[in-house]
Motif scaffolding. Structure first.
Motif, PDB file in Angstrom:
ATOM      1  N   ASP A 128      96.894  42.379  50.522  1.00 53.86           N
ATOM      2  CA  ASP A 128      95.500  42.024  50.639  1.00 53.86           C
ATOM      3  C   ASP A 128      95.289  41.326  51.683  1.00 53.86           C
ATOM      4  O   ASP A 128      95.710  40.288  52.051  1.00 53.86           O
ATOM      5  CB  ASP A 128      95.065  40.924  49.332  1.00 53.86           C
ATOM      6  CG  ASP A 128      95.034  41.895  48.127  1.00 53.86           C
ATOM      7  OD1 ASP A 128      94.928  43.147  48.141  1.00 53.86           O
ATOM      8  OD2 ASP A 128      95.074  41.260  46.959  1.00 53.86           O
TER       9      ASP A 128
ATOM     10  N   ASP B 166      91.887  39.794  54.028  1.00 51.90           N
ATOM     11  CA  ASP B 166      90.463  39.376  53.913  1.00 51.90           C
ATOM     12  C   ASP B 166      90.034  39.317  55.519  1.00 51.90           C
ATOM     13  O   ASP B 166      90.676  38.434  56.437  1.00 51.90           O
ATOM     14  CB  ASP B 166      90.214  37.853  53.378  1.00 51.90           C
ATOM     15  CG  ASP B 166      90.152  38.281  51.858  1.00 51.90           C
ATOM     16  OD1 ASP B 166      89.993  39.385  51.564  1.00 51.90           O
ATOM     17  OD2 ASP B 166      90.554  37.387  51.176  1.00 51.90           O
TER      18      ASP B 166
ATOM     19  N   GLY C 222      99.138  40.892  46.880  1.00 52.15           N
ATOM     20  CA  GLY C 222      98.238  41.218  45.809  1.00 52.15           C
ATOM     21  C   GLY C 222      99.091  41.859  44.787  1.00 52.15           C
ATOM     22  O   GLY C 222     100.246  42.028  44.977  1.00 52.15           O
TER      23      GLY C 222
ATOM     24  N   LYS D  98      95.034  46.545  51.174  1.00 49.53           N
ATOM     25  CA  LYS D  98      93.528  46.542  50.783  1.00 49.53           C
ATOM     26  C   LYS D  98      92.947  45.474  51.568  1.00 49.53           C
ATOM     27  O   LYS D  98      93.031  44.390  51.475  1.00 49.53           O
ATOM     28  CB  LYS D  98      93.339  46.300  49.353  1.00 49.53           C
ATOM     29  CG  LYS D  98      93.926  47.223  48.631  1.00 49.53           C
ATOM     30  CD  LYS D  98      93.530  47.323  47.103  1.00 49.53           C
ATOM     31  CE  LYS D  98      94.268  48.455  46.063  1.00 49.53           C
ATOM     32  NZ  LYS D  98      94.036  48.313  44.566  1.00 49.53           N
TER      33      LYS D  98
ATOM     34  N   ARG E 158      89.409  43.505  52.373  1.00 48.50           N
ATOM     35  CA  ARG E 158      88.125  43.229  52.335  1.00 48.50           C
ATOM     36  C   ARG E 158      87.140  42.777  53.481  1.00 48.50           C
ATOM     37  O   ARG E 158      87.748  41.911  54.122  1.00 48.50           O
ATOM     38  CB  ARG E 158      87.831  42.340  51.058  1.00 48.50           C
ATOM     39  CG  ARG E 158      88.437  42.822  49.768  1.00 48.50           C
ATOM     40  CD  ARG E 158      88.019  42.047  48.637  1.00 48.50           C
ATOM     41  NE  ARG E 158      88.638  40.690  48.844  1.00 48.50           N
ATOM     42  CZ  ARG E 158      88.401  39.532  47.906  1.00 48.50           C
ATOM     43  NH1 ARG E 158      87.713  39.989  46.644  1.00 48.50           N
ATOM     44  NH2 ARG E 158      88.881  38.665  47.883  1.00 48.50           N
TER      45      ARG E 158
ATOM     46  N   ARG F 201      85.462  47.624  51.626  1.00 48.37           N
ATOM     47  CA  ARG F 201      86.860  47.420  51.330  1.00 48.37           C
ATOM     48  C   ARG F 201      87.519  48.803  52.080  1.00 48.37           C
ATOM     49  O   ARG F 201      87.135  49.748  51.866  1.00 48.37           O
ATOM     50  CB  ARG F 201      87.312  47.335  49.965  1.00 48.37           C
ATOM     51  CG  ARG F 201      88.625  46.963  49.686  1.00 48.37           C
ATOM     52  CD  ARG F 201      89.183  46.889  48.393  1.00 48.37           C
ATOM     53  NE  ARG F 201      89.494  47.873  47.789  1.00 48.37           N
ATOM     54  CZ  ARG F 201      90.128  48.163  46.733  1.00 48.37           C
ATOM     55  NH1 ARG F 201      89.722  47.192  45.649  1.00 48.37           N
ATOM     56  NH2 ARG F 201      90.386  49.316  46.328  1.00 48.37           N
TER      57      ARG F 201
ATOM     58  N   TYR G 197     100.191  48.015  38.744  1.00 42.33           N
ATOM     59  CA  TYR G 197      99.265  48.384  39.358  1.00 42.33           C
ATOM     60  C   TYR G 197      99.135  50.006  39.722  1.00 42.33           C
ATOM     61  O   TYR G 197      98.624  50.443  40.628  1.00 42.33           O
ATOM     62  CB  TYR G 197      99.089  47.701  40.604  1.00 42.33           C
ATOM     63  CG  TYR G 197      98.301  46.469  40.690  1.00 42.33           C
ATOM     64  CD1 TYR G 197      97.118  46.204  40.968  1.00 42.33           C
ATOM     65  CD2 TYR G 197      98.833  45.144  39.863  1.00 42.33           C
ATOM     66  CE1 TYR G 197      96.460  44.889  40.547  1.00 42.33           C
ATOM     67  CE2 TYR G 197      98.477  44.095  39.533  1.00 42.33           C
ATOM     68  CZ  TYR G 197      97.033  43.943  40.076  1.00 42.33           C
ATOM     69  OH  TYR G 197      96.521  43.038  40.049  1.00 42.33           O
TER      70      TYR G 197
ATOM     71  N   ASP H  84      83.192  36.856  42.617  1.00 45.64           N
ATOM     72  CA  ASP H  84      84.507  37.427  42.964  1.00 45.64           C
ATOM     73  C   ASP H  84      85.536  37.307  41.590  1.00 45.64           C
ATOM     74  O   ASP H  84      85.998  36.330  41.752  1.00 45.64           O
ATOM     75  CB  ASP H  84      85.055  36.967  44.378  1.00 45.64           C
ATOM     76  CG  ASP H  84      86.338  37.723  44.582  1.00 45.64           C
ATOM     77  OD1 ASP H  84      86.475  38.584  44.046  1.00 45.64           O
ATOM     78  OD2 ASP H  84      87.111  37.435  45.637  1.00 45.64           O
TER      79      ASP H  84
ATOM     80  N   CYS I  82      88.181  38.823  41.396  1.00 50.13           N
ATOM     81  CA  CYS I  82      89.480  39.262  41.635  1.00 50.13           C
ATOM     82  C   CYS I  82      90.559  38.279  41.315  1.00 50.13           C
ATOM     83  O   CYS I  82      90.388  37.042  41.433  1.00 50.13           O
ATOM     84  CB  CYS I  82      89.583  39.591  43.316  1.00 50.13           C
ATOM     85  SG  CYS I  82      91.196  39.866  43.982  1.00 50.13           S
ATOM     86  N   GLY I  83      91.489  38.513  40.611  1.00 46.09           N
ATOM     87  CA  GLY I  83      92.872  37.710  40.386  1.00 46.09           C
ATOM     88  C   GLY I  83      92.665  37.101  39.033  1.00 46.09           C
ATOM     89  O   GLY I  83      93.596  36.457  38.511  1.00 46.09           O
TER      90      GLY I  83
ATOM     91  N   ASP J 214      95.254  38.564  36.664  1.00 48.44           N
ATOM     92  CA  ASP J 214      96.920  38.054  36.936  1.00 48.44           C
ATOM     93  C   ASP J 214      96.768  36.562  36.862  1.00 48.44           C
ATOM     94  O   ASP J 214      98.004  36.258  36.369  1.00 48.44           O
ATOM     95  CB  ASP J 214      96.662  38.087  38.644  1.00 48.44           C
ATOM     96  CG  ASP J 214      96.494  39.557  38.907  1.00 48.44           C
ATOM     97  OD1 ASP J 214      97.288  40.382  38.470  1.00 48.44           O
ATOM     98  OD2 ASP J 214      95.619  39.799  39.904  1.00 48.44           O
TER      99      ASP J 214
END
Length: 453
Positions: free
Chosen positions: A12, A14, A41, A93, A95, A105, A137, A245, A247-248, A251
């Motif tokens: 991942d 950013d 990620g 990925k 962002r 993205r 995934y 966000d 994201c995660g 997880d």
């Protein structure tokens, strides 16, 4: 404790910058890049979270020996990475964010993977593990026959948490708990999932289809619904979180479930803890909070979340408010003081005396309520954004770490008498008071309860 995470790892990226003009070529923003950061990620994020929890963790995954693969392994510092390599390039990925807002993205090498290679070292890593997390995934690791065979065998002896993917494999029979989100549960069960009743029905259907011990359908801010054969559905409620966000979060939930189950918690208690931890993860900025140093949790168990709340508030230009105390037998005076404190800024962090600190201050009979329960009671209040537990007699060290703009006390205190005043002054903060609520005290409540018997 040793936990093995198996699944598909990604890189991942950013990239952050500012966007103050449009391109002359098309009506799109021009982003002036300021920074680029990378993190693990997919299954790598789960392993990273467990490593930051202080767990001995291994990642079994297919990772290519390319430049992006090297970045991915570098981001997994402290994690034992076991791989036989990969013939496919590392999935990336990226962002793109401008002024804190995601605008695009970019996915690289995220198409269908080729045949995966699994060797003996990867399979041997599962031996001696105290728990397994399967982070699917959709790129083939969870579908590999050898991986499925070893996970199925170990599922009879240790907790196995399976986080599925819409394009991934169905869980192997016998795993401890599977954690589909709302969309995944709907796709696997072939029915819509709009709320708790639908989640319970989908969970019961998936229990039959998958022949697993439990299914926990996650509903975002709606918490999670746990289904088990012959048991009524259990709803683990989530704390309301304002997060742009998510994201995660899944997880974080899967990682915490494995940690709690490996430590001997029941599935119900493990799910409650996992939902609370996922909410706190989002409240503290989600994956952005992973940039905090590992020793941020040295003050107390909730310290990393508290520090991240303070940091995120400052980055938004907000005012950080903090207060402290024992909060033993939470009463109306506490609630009113905390609500008044929260109204003075953009977040409220409560510095809470630990059990040992309360005993030194109040005597051997106190606290009446242990610190874990006091933390839960405080976090249940909408006005409290985070709790930080400290062991010292006074909160100066905690204040020095949080660096609040305002430290709030009840009106019965004199600012000059407080040891916190000096610490705040050194950092440009101020101590303020809010109206004192008379005739409300923990001691009076304890005496009344003793008279009742």
């Amino acid at each position: 404790m040793r936990i093995v995470v198996v699944g598909d790892a990604l890189l991942d990226v950013d990239v952050d910058g500012s966007a103050e003009r449009l391109s002359p070529d098309a009506p799109v923003p021009v982003v002036d890049l300021r920074s680029r950061s990378v993190r693990a990620g997919g299954a790598g994020l789960v392993a990273t979270m467990l490593r930051r929890d202080g767990i001995d963790v291994s990642l079994v995954s297919s990772i290519a020996a390319d430049d992006h693969g090297a970045e991915l392994v570098g981001a997994l510092d402290g994690v034992r990475v076991v791989t036989a390599g990969s013939g496919d390039p590392t999935p990336v990925k990226t962002r793109v964010r401008a002024s804190g807002h995601a605008i695009a993205r970019l996915d690289e090498a995220c198409g269908p993977p080729g045949e995966l290679v699994v060797d003996g070292a990867m399979l041997a890593e599962f031996e001696g593990a105290d728990a397994i997390v399967v982070a699917d995934y959709g790129r083939g690791m969870a579908a590999h026959p050898a991986i499925r065979a070893v996970v199925a065998r170990r599922a009879g002896t240790i907790p196995v948490v399976w986080d599925p993917h819409p394009r991934g494999a169905v869980p192997v029979a016998g795993v401890t708990i599977v954690t589909p989100n709302r969309g995944e549960a709907a796709a696997f069960a072939g029915r819509s999932v709009d709320g708790v009743p639908d989640a319970a029905a989908a969970g019961e259907r998936l229990l039959e289809d998958w022949r697993v011990e439990r299914v926990a359908v996650t509903l975002g801010e709606g918490g999670a619904v746990l289904s088990a054969p012959g048991r009524l559905p259990l709803v683990a409620t989530a704390r309301a979180v304002d997060s742009a966000d998510p994201c995660g979060a899944g997880d974080r939930l899967a990682a915490t479930l494995a940690l709690e189950l490996a430590a001997g918690a029941s599935a119900e208690d493990a799910l409650r803890a996992a939902v609370a931890r996922a909410s706190a993860f989002l409240a503290t900025g989600g994956v952005a909070g992973l940039e905090l140093p590992d020793n941020a949790a040295a003050i107390g168990g909730e310290a990393a979340e508290a520090l991240a709340v303070a940091r995120a508030t400052r980055e938004r230009g907000g005012t950080v408010v903090a207060t402290g105390g024992c909060f033993d037998l939470l009463h109306a005076g506490h609630a009113r003081t905390l609500a008044a404190a929260r109204s003075l800024g953009d977040c409220l962090i409560v510095c809470l005396n630990s059990d040992s600190s309360v005993r030194r201050l109040k005597g051997r009979e106190r606290p009446l309520i242990r610190q874990e329960d006091r933390v839960d009671l405080l976090l249940a209040l909408e006005c409290v954004d985070a709790v930080l537990v400290f062991d010292e007699d006074t909160p100066e060290e905690a204040i020095a770490r949080i660096e609040p703009d305002l430290w709030v006390k009840g009106g019965d205190y004199v600012a000059a008498d407080l040891p916190e005043t000096r610490v705040l002054a050194e950092r440009g903060g101020r101590v303020v008071t809010v109206p004192y609520i008379p005739a409300r005290s923990t001691s009076a409540l304890a005496e009344a309860l003793a008279r009742v018997g």
